[in-house]
Design a protein around this motif. Sequence first.
Motif, PDB file in Angstrom:
ATOM      1  N   ASN A  53       0.812  -1.218   0.000  1.00  0.00           N
ATOM      2  CA  ASN A  53       0.000   0.000   0.000  1.00  0.00           C
ATOM      3  C   ASN A  53       0.844   1.266   0.000  1.00  0.00           C
ATOM      4  O   ASN A  53       0.405   2.309  -0.502  1.00  0.00           O
ATOM      5  CB  ASN A  53      -0.922   0.022   1.221  1.00  0.00           C
ATOM      6  N   GLN A  54       2.046   1.176   0.565  1.00  0.00           N
ATOM      7  CA  GLN A  54       2.912   2.355   0.687  1.00  0.00           C
ATOM      8  C   GLN A  54       4.322   1.996   0.201  1.00  0.00           C
ATOM      9  O   GLN A  54       5.253   1.863   0.997  1.00  0.00           O
ATOM     10  CB  GLN A  54       2.949   2.830   2.143  1.00  0.00           C
ATOM     11  N   PRO A  55       4.506   1.838  -1.118  1.00  0.00           N
ATOM     12  CA  PRO A  55       5.785   1.358  -1.647  1.00  0.00           C
ATOM     13  C   PRO A  55       6.956   2.288  -1.342  1.00  0.00           C
ATOM     14  O   PRO A  55       8.102   1.831  -1.290  1.00  0.00           O
ATOM     15  CB  PRO A  55       5.526   1.247  -3.152  1.00  0.00           C
ATOM     16  N   PHE A  56       6.686   3.574  -1.123  1.00  0.00           N
ATOM     17  CA  PHE A  56       7.770   4.517  -0.846  1.00  0.00           C
ATOM     18  C   PHE A  56       8.518   4.157   0.438  1.00  0.00           C
ATOM     19  O   PHE A  56       9.689   4.532   0.602  1.00  0.00           O
ATOM     20  CB  PHE A  56       7.231   5.945  -0.742  1.00  0.00           C
ATOM     21  N   LEU A 111      13.035   4.286   2.203  1.00  0.00           N
ATOM     22  CA  LEU A 111      13.436   5.189   3.282  1.00  0.00           C
ATOM     23  C   LEU A 111      14.744   4.716   3.919  1.00  0.00           C
ATOM     24  O   LEU A 111      14.890   3.551   4.278  1.00  0.00           O
ATOM     25  CB  LEU A 111      12.350   5.251   4.351  1.00  0.00           C
ATOM     26  N   GLU A 112      15.678   5.645   4.097  1.00  0.00           N
ATOM     27  CA  GLU A 112      16.920   5.325   4.791  1.00  0.00           C
ATOM     28  C   GLU A 112      16.663   5.027   6.254  1.00  0.00           C
ATOM     29  O   GLU A 112      17.308   4.180   6.868  1.00  0.00           O
ATOM     30  CB  GLU A 112      17.903   6.485   4.657  1.00  0.00           C
ATOM     31  N   HIS A 113      15.708   5.753   6.842  1.00  0.00           N
ATOM     32  CA  HIS A 113      15.259   5.509   8.217  1.00  0.00           C
ATOM     33  C   HIS A 113      13.818   5.025   8.116  1.00  0.00           C
ATOM     34  O   HIS A 113      12.941   5.791   7.722  1.00  0.00           O
ATOM     35  CB  HIS A 113      15.333   6.785   9.054  1.00  0.00           C
ATOM     36  N   ARG A 169      18.289  -4.566   9.854  1.00  0.00           N
ATOM     37  CA  ARG A 169      17.555  -4.725   8.594  1.00  0.00           C
ATOM     38  C   ARG A 169      17.553  -6.203   8.247  1.00  0.00           C
ATOM     39  O   ARG A 169      18.598  -6.809   8.015  1.00  0.00           O
ATOM     40  CB  ARG A 169      18.205  -3.920   7.463  1.00  0.00           C
ATOM     41  N   VAL A 170      16.358  -6.803   8.201  1.00  0.00           N
ATOM     42  CA  VAL A 170      16.193  -8.217   7.873  1.00  0.00           C
ATOM     43  C   VAL A 170      15.817  -8.398   6.410  1.00  0.00           C
ATOM     44  O   VAL A 170      16.339  -9.269   5.726  1.00  0.00           O
ATOM     45  CB  VAL A 170      15.129  -8.864   8.787  1.00  0.00           C
ATOM     46  N   ASN A 171      14.915  -7.564   5.915  1.00  0.00           N
ATOM     47  CA  ASN A 171      14.449  -7.643   4.531  1.00  0.00           C
ATOM     48  C   ASN A 171      15.510  -7.047   3.602  1.00  0.00           C
ATOM     49  O   ASN A 171      15.765  -5.843   3.645  1.00  0.00           O
ATOM     50  CB  ASN A 171      13.133  -6.880   4.390  1.00  0.00           C
ATOM     51  N   GLY A 184      16.063   0.802   4.677  1.00  0.00           N
ATOM     52  CA  GLY A 184      16.213   1.133   6.091  1.00  0.00           C
ATOM     53  C   GLY A 184      16.047  -0.066   7.003  1.00  0.00           C
ATOM     54  O   GLY A 184      15.956  -1.215   6.555  1.00  0.00           O
ATOM     55  N   GLU A 185      15.986   0.208   8.301  1.00  0.00           N
ATOM     56  CA  GLU A 185      15.837  -0.853   9.300  1.00  0.00           C
ATOM     57  C   GLU A 185      14.372  -1.282   9.409  1.00  0.00           C
ATOM     58  O   GLU A 185      13.470  -0.448   9.314  1.00  0.00           O
ATOM     59  CB  GLU A 185      16.364  -0.373  10.668  1.00  0.00           C
TER      60      GLU A 185
END
Length: 338
Positions: free
Chosen positions: A162-165, A169-171, A201-203, A208-209
């Motif tokens: 829903n929110q691909p942006f 994000l770096e954070h 960060r797992v993904n 970002g984290e």
Amino acid sequence: MKKLRFAVIGTGFWAKYQIPAWLEIGGVELVALYNRTLHKAEALAKQFKVPRVYGDIDALFAQEDLDFVDIITDVDTHVYFTQKAAEKGVAVICQKPMAPSFNEAKAMLEFCESHHTPLFIHENFRWQVPLRELKQVLDSGEIGTVFKARVTFCSAFPVFDNQPFLAGLEHFILTDIGSHVLDVCRFLFGEAKSLYALTKRVNPRIKGEDVANVLMEMENGVHCFVEMSYASLLEKEAFPQTLVLVEGTLGSAHLSNDFVLKITTKEGTFTEKIYPEMYPWLDPEYAVVHSSIVDCNEDILSGLQGGPCETTGADNLKTVALVWGAYESAKTGQVVRF
């Protein structure tokens, strides 16, 4: 009392729920929409019968007589649009996170104050019905003096759909969910005097984290552990619920999955289910969040009319300080004190 005239700036995912939430409470009149991609604003204007749309922010402020604007855009634009409104003396409501950094958030608040313009942050998580009920239990003294709490927002929900942006994000999780959940901690337990944080960060497909763990000592002595994750495949998917376990000298309060609140004392355990209001326009997957937008808007409307309001810019800056304090702690490996 006359209706307050307002415009919505930004017509993305959250505007589709913010607008009907305003229409639920009355006392306001939505007169215009702005979006840099004009056809998106036109589609939303048709859906909600908004009379005018703009693709030029200066034209919006030049041509509309506004009491306030509701800024529902990406965080990188918040300072710019806030300053545009404040220069015109138009009150500002801005989505969380307030700004891309603590210093920019502080400058944003100071700019509004220098222009004698009210600034409110749309922080709706603390307005979720189960969390309000939990707060009443804590304030009642039923479980005694609180000494420890665990606040959890752990999920594998595909939020990027829903929110691909968010993936760029770096954070990420501390600014996105941390802004909400750390504010919930302030609402429930007061201000923090120190924190220690770890992030991960797992993904591998995001920047970002997506995991953060924060341990805070509150000014009243409560030890509050906050865990956040968008990488957690659990037996019970809890999104978008915030789960809370609070321990006190006379018992405990546990807000668990599916809006179940359990109060345990020496007399036994009392269980209650606290459901959000199911408005026809909300997305059932986001029900407890979307429902709380109405209550948050009512509170901000009180502030716009000169009454009390919880989520002012000055108040939310304290939450912003916790978010960026957590990043500092995770980077340095040190405890951050306030």
